[in-house]
Structure formats: structure tokens, C-alpha cells
Write an enzyme that holds these catalytic residues in place. Structure first.
Site, PDB file in Angstrom:
ATOM      1  CG  ASN A  16      -0.605 -12.230   7.935  1.00  0.00           C
ATOM      2  OD1 ASN A  16      -0.682 -12.868   8.992  1.00  0.00           O
ATOM      3  ND2 ASN A  16       0.275 -12.521   6.991  1.00  0.00           N
ATOM      4  CE  LYS A  18       3.391 -10.608   7.806  1.00  0.00           C
ATOM      5  NZ  LYS A  18       4.503 -10.092   7.029  1.00  0.00           N
ATOM      6  CG  HIS A 106       2.426 -14.849   3.934  1.00  0.00           C
ATOM      7  ND1 HIS A 106       3.756 -14.569   4.161  1.00  0.00           N
ATOM      8  CD2 HIS A 106       1.770 -13.671   4.025  1.00  0.00           C
ATOM      9  CE1 HIS A 106       3.880 -13.268   4.393  1.00  0.00           C
ATOM     10  NE2 HIS A 106       2.686 -12.700   4.319  1.00  0.00           N
ATOM     11  CD  GLU A 108       6.141 -13.349   6.627  1.00  0.00           C
ATOM     12  OE1 GLU A 108       5.261 -13.715   7.422  1.00  0.00           O
ATOM     13  OE2 GLU A 108       6.354 -12.139   6.371  1.00  0.00           O
ATOM     14  CD  GLU A 178       1.312 -10.333   1.264  1.00  0.00           C
ATOM     15  OE1 GLU A 178       0.843  -9.431   1.957  1.00  0.00           O
ATOM     16  OE2 GLU A 178       1.846 -11.347   1.734  1.00  0.00           O
ATOM     17  N   GLY A 184       7.410  -5.958   5.098  1.00  0.00           N
ATOM     18  CA  GLY A 184       8.098  -5.601   6.337  1.00  0.00           C
ATOM     19  C   GLY A 184       9.334  -4.747   6.144  1.00  0.00           C
ATOM     20  CB  SER A 224       5.578  -1.599   3.233  1.00  0.00           C
ATOM     21  OG  SER A 224       6.666  -2.399   3.688  1.00  0.00           O
TER      22      SER A 224
HETATM   23  P1  13P Z   1       3.845  -5.820   6.009  1.00  0.00           P
HETATM   24  O1  13P Z   1       2.554  -5.042   5.859  1.00  0.00           O
HETATM   25  O2  13P Z   1       4.363  -5.827   7.413  1.00  0.00           O
HETATM   26  O3  13P Z   1       4.846  -5.424   4.981  1.00  0.00           O
HETATM   27  O4  13P Z   1       3.464  -7.367   5.711  1.00  0.00           O
HETATM   28  C1  13P Z   1       2.793  -7.685   4.548  1.00  0.00           C
HETATM   29  C2  13P Z   1       2.364  -9.089   4.623  1.00  0.00           C
HETATM   30  O5  13P Z   1       3.168 -10.002   4.538  1.00  0.00           O
HETATM   31  C3  13P Z   1       0.942  -9.357   4.837  1.00  0.00           C
HETATM   32  O6  13P Z   1       0.656 -10.706   4.644  1.00  0.00           O
END
Ligand code: 13P
Length: 263
Positions: A16, A18, A106, A108, A178, A184, A224
Site C-alpha cells: 500500500n 498510500k 483502511h 487512515e 492492522e 508507520g 510496520s
Molecule cells: P506501515 O507498513 O508503514 O506501518 O503501514 C501499514 C499500513 O497501513 C498498510 O496499509
């Protein structure tokens, strides 16, 4: 091809991106990724990349013209096919680009853009209706984990997100666990903790959609994920893949994650 665990579920490792990589950077990234991966990798693991909307057509062209067996994914869509929804993209528009997987819900999108469980459910159903596979994300906030309500939170997201989805369609889906505090942050759930929650997700799917669906649905862990922690996460019986953010932007890191069996 069965996964190493012999449960018949082929692992899916998804990147992903983003809001990163313009279409030039996206082309370079998938080209570099394709140089690193070989037929034995694709035989063992399904791979998808989820670039921003503006990159989809360019990435599709590279994957198809070079015959790279990486699936094209999207990060979001609307639940209506078309209409007066400024800024949104309808599922059939993605399907027309041969998008195979679409992320729905997601954290976010939920936290920053107000997506509710009900909206996630509408999106899941619309993605399936357009012939694509949803990757439905669920996960708890740090306060929920500390309050001991992780299972409750995640179970209710799964129940709401799958409402009205027939069992055979649930079995063909992907659910990504997640934990929000691990996204992140460099903090990863321990393999045991991640396994425990993924096990709960599978049992909720069993209750809602039947045992066949529970046995077939693929559950990813995200938060992560790195080349150095993928193998131990993937060794867990209910973890069938990874949804990778930051580490998927770098083709070297992402290809090492896809090749976790060789790390
Ligand atoms: P990270 O791998 O940067 O922690 O992000 C995870 C994520 O949100 C994947 O959709």
C-alpha cells in the site's frame, strides 16, 4: 498453489503506497520490483501493489506489457458506480484498468476521512459486484488495546463490514488486521498477538459466513512489516499475508518481504 502451512491459502503480500510516488516513480518502482522477483516467488506468493489513483494506468501498462504477474490494486473507491460525487472513483472504473484488489476501510480512511463501518460495508459489496476482491481493513487504537477491548473492536468491525455478503464471497475476500498503533510507528504486534487477533477474525468469519468461508478467507497482518519481521509473522497459522506500507515503497525492501521464505 498451497501455502507452506498446507491450509490451501496462498499468501498475499500487498504494498500500500498510500500518497507516495508519482506515476514516473511508480513505473520505476514496479520495474525494479519485477527485476527482483522470479517465477518461484510468484508460484509461492501472490503479490499486489496499490499505487495512488493517478498512477494506476501507468502501472497497469508496465505490468501488462512486461507480463509481470503482480496484481494491480487500488487504495480506495466509492460504493456507487458513477454519479455526482466530486473527487470519487467508482468501482467499475477501477475494474476497467484490470484492478484486482481494492483496499476498503483502511484506518487512515476511517480516522482521517470519516469512513464508518456502514460505508466500508457498502464499499466491500460494491467492489465484489464490480468483480474485484476487497481487502477489508480492521484494527484497534492503542487506547482500545490498553483497555483490553481489541477483540471486541475488531470483531464488531468484521461483523459490520461483512453484513449481507454471501458466504462464498466472504471466502474469496481478504481481511487485513492492522493494529493502528503499529502503522508507520516501527512498532509491530508480536507474532503471538497478531495470531491471536487473526484467529478471532477467522472465527467471527466462521460464525457469520460458515466454516468453508472461514477456511478460505485470507487474513493479512499490517503495521510496520519489514524484511526482518515478515517470516515470523507469516509462520503464524492464521496469518496469510501482509499489507505493507512504508517498506513497500522501496523495491529492494518489498521484494525481500515477498521473498520472506528466503530471508
Ligand atoms: P506501515 O507498513 O508503514 O506501518 O503501514 C501499514 C499500513 O497501513 C498498510 O496499509
Amino acid at each position: 498453489m498451497a501455502s507452506g502451512g498446507g491450509n490451501g491459502r496462498k499468501p498475499l503480500i500487498s504494498g500500500n503506497w498510500k500518497m507516495h510516488h508519482n506515476h514516473f516513480e511508480a513505473i520505476q518502482t514496479v520495474q525494479k520490483l519485477s527485476y527482483q522477483l522470479g517465477s518461484d516467488d510468484y508460484a509461492a506468493v501472490d503479490v499486489s501493489v496499490h499505487p495512488p489513483f493517478t498512477d494506476l494506468r501507468s502501472v497497469q501498462t508496465v505490468l501488462e506489457s512486461d507480463e509481470v504477474p503482480v496484481a494491480l490494486g487500488a487504495q480506495h473507491c466509492h460504493w456507487e458506480d458513477k454519479g455526482a460525487f466530486t473527487g470519487e472513483v467508482g468501482p467499475p472504473m477501477l475494474a476497467k484498468l484490470n484492478v484486482a484488489y481494492v483496499i476498503a476501510g483502511h484506518s487512515e480512511r476511517r480516522d482521517l476521512f470519516g469512513e464508518t463501518d456502514e460505508m466500508v460495508n457498502r464499499k466491500v459489496r460494491a467492489i465484489i459486484a464490480a468483480g474485484m476482491t476487497p481487502i477489508m481493513c480492521v484494527g484497534e487504537h492503542l487506547e482500545e488495546r490498553e483497555a483490553g477491548t481489541t477483540e471486541e473492536r475488531v470483531s464488531s468491525q468484521v461483523r459490520a463490514g461483512l453484513e449481507g455478503v454471501p458466504g462464498e464471497q466472504v471466502g474469496a475476500m481478504v481481511i487485513a488486521y492492522e493494529p493502528i498503533w503499529a502503522i508507520g510507528t516501527g512498532r509491530t504486534a508480536t507474532p503471538e498477538d497478531a495470531q491471536a487477533v487473526c484467529g478471532v477474525i477467522r472465527s467471527v468469519v466462521g460464525e457469520l459466513a460458515g466454516e468453508a468461508a472461514a477456511g478460505a478467507v485470507r487474513i493479512q497482518y499490517g503495521g510496520s512489516v519489514k524484511p526482518t519481521n515478515t517470516a515470523e509473522l507469516m509462520a503464524q497459522p492464521d496469518i496469510d499475508g501482509a499489507l505493507v506500507g512504508g517498506a513497500s515503497l522501496d523495491p529492494d525492501d518489498f521484494s525481500r518481504i515477498v521473498r520472506y521464505r528466503k530471508e
